[in-house]
Design a protein around this motif. Structure first.
Motif: not given
Length: 422
Positions: A187-191, A253-257, A260-267
């Motif tokens: 999911t890291v590549s999601q704009p 955080r996931a939208v703005q950064h 941020d792998l922690t934010a991506r994992r939590e999302m």
């Protein structure tokens, strides 16, 4: 007698960084020998679906990639996928790699390659025939690359029915994927724009299932009358509350950064939890309203989405009337609406009117992540309200889950007040 039974279902789940690397083994364990990987052109361009297909060979699974999925699928695009799969089969398993569009298209392909009839036969009434599949489907493994739809957990397949200019769906327990493989690294590549829209789908899944009509609120059903959406219940409540708490700390955080792998994992975890909740409790007014918004769009196209055709992404469409929808449902369960607001924004200012607290939290979040300012900002006006209401009223499967009875006048008020939110 009043209802005293609720039901709960979920796919097998594999979650964590690198989970997608084990798909060949997983398919072999399901007895697959020839699998179709279903994805869209954008995800295919990353090379991920082909890598997944290639790694299956070491486990004796032949895999072929179909990359023709339409983002926000239509009955026409799903039929094209079904036709391609029939012409190039047979298959004994399917793997969906992508967002909800790919997973839902895979569900439709699986359904129509294992059961008789046409696509519209199975679409929910009154849009379609509401037919139930007579035969079990082949194994379906869902690998989400976005954090939002929860389709990897649910029994629902959503599509635009072009001739009727409405979004509808197919709902049956046999559509639930056999296995959900949730790999946050995908999911890291999601704009940012996709993260924002899809994330609002997570949020509304959790909020709508948490505030849905309680499972025990109606008359006792016969066994054959039970459907996957049974209303708010203790198990779905637990998943929804946890999803809301995760979103509170990770969504912005996931939208703005995006790195941020922690934010991506939590999302990713929030999306999974919300899917496990709403896939059993159900959703209601915001989702019912989203279908005509998406189906009747004329000229809006969001940032960060492929192509140039008119499009209101599903999660965005759901969000645009959510603040006013939850103002409407507040009297049914004030304590749940207030609890949800506190989970999403701990310690936030409390407005004088309690019914306005959750709407205020939602509007503040939508502004921060860059969503459009209401239904008017995606191209609709006062003259469109009647058509939007008519489209929402076709979603009776969803409106039946609302904690209050919803009339045409109620929907008209919600749409009108949602023209501008900020």
């Amino acid at each position: 007698m009043t209802e005293s039974i609720f039901t709960y279902g979920a796919p097998a789940l594999k979650f964590g960084d690198g989970a997608a690397d084990e798909l060949g083994y997983d398919l072999a364990q399901l007895g697959a020998r020839r699998a179709l990987v279903i994805t869209d052109p954008g995800v295919a361009a990353t090379g991920l679906p082909q890598r997944i297909a290639d790694q299956m060979a070491q486990y004796g699974v032949e895999a072929v990639v179909y990359d023709g999925v339409h983002v926000e699928p239509t009955d026409a695009s799903m039929q094209a996928a079904v036709d391609w799969a029939r012409a190039n089969g047979p298959w004994d398993a399917f793997v969906a790699v992508g967002g909800g569009s790919s997973i839902d298209t895979a569900k439709a392909v699986d359904l129509l390659l294992t059961n008789p009839g046409e696509l519209l036969d199975y679409v929910n009434a009154p849009v379609g025939g509401g037919r139930a599949p007579a035969h079990p489907l082949h194994p379906l493994v869902a690998v989400p690359t976005t954090t939002g739809t929860g389709s990897e957990s649910t029994t629902v397949c959503v599509l635009d029915v072009l001739a009727q200019r409405v979004k509808s769906g197919i709902s049956h327990a046999r559509l639930r994927p056999t296995l959900a493989v949730v790999d946050p690294l995908l999911t890291v590549s999601q704009p940012a724009g996709v993260t924002a829209a899809a994330g609002m789908d997570i949020l509304c899944h959790a909020l709508e299932s948490y505030t849905a009509r309680p499972y025990a609120a109606g008359p006792r059903k016969q066994p054959e009358q039970r459907v996957p959406y049974c209303g708010a219940n203790p198990i779905s409540d637990m998943w929804s509350e946890r999803a809301l708490a995760l979103l509170a700390g990770s969504f912005r955080r996931a939208v703005q950064h995006g790195d941020d792998l922690t934010a991506r994992r939590e999302m990713a975890m929030a999306a999974t939890f919300a899917g496990l909740g709403f896939g059993n409790a159900g959703v209601h007014v915001p989702h019912a309203n989203a279908y005509p918004i998406a189906g009747q769009v004329r000229d809006f196209h969001p940032a960060d989405y492929p192509g140039d055709e008119p499009l209101v992404p599903h999660g965005m469409a759901v969000a645009l009337t959510a603040p006013e929808a939850f103002r409407f449902t507040f009297p049914a369960s004030p304590e749940r609406h207030l609890r949800a607001a506190e989970l999403l924004a701990p310690g936030a200012d409390v407005p004088d009117e309690p019914a306005g607290r959750l709407p205020a939290v939602l509007v503040a979040l939508m502004r921060d992540i860059g969503l459009p300012d209401g239904v008017g900002a995606v191209g609709f006006g006062a003259g469109d309200v009647d058509d939007l209401v008519a489209g929402a009223l076709k979603q009776q499967r969803l409106l039946a889950t609302a904690p209050r009875d919803v009339t045409a006048d109620d929907l008209a008020t919600i749409f009108t007040k949602s023209m501008s939110l900020y």
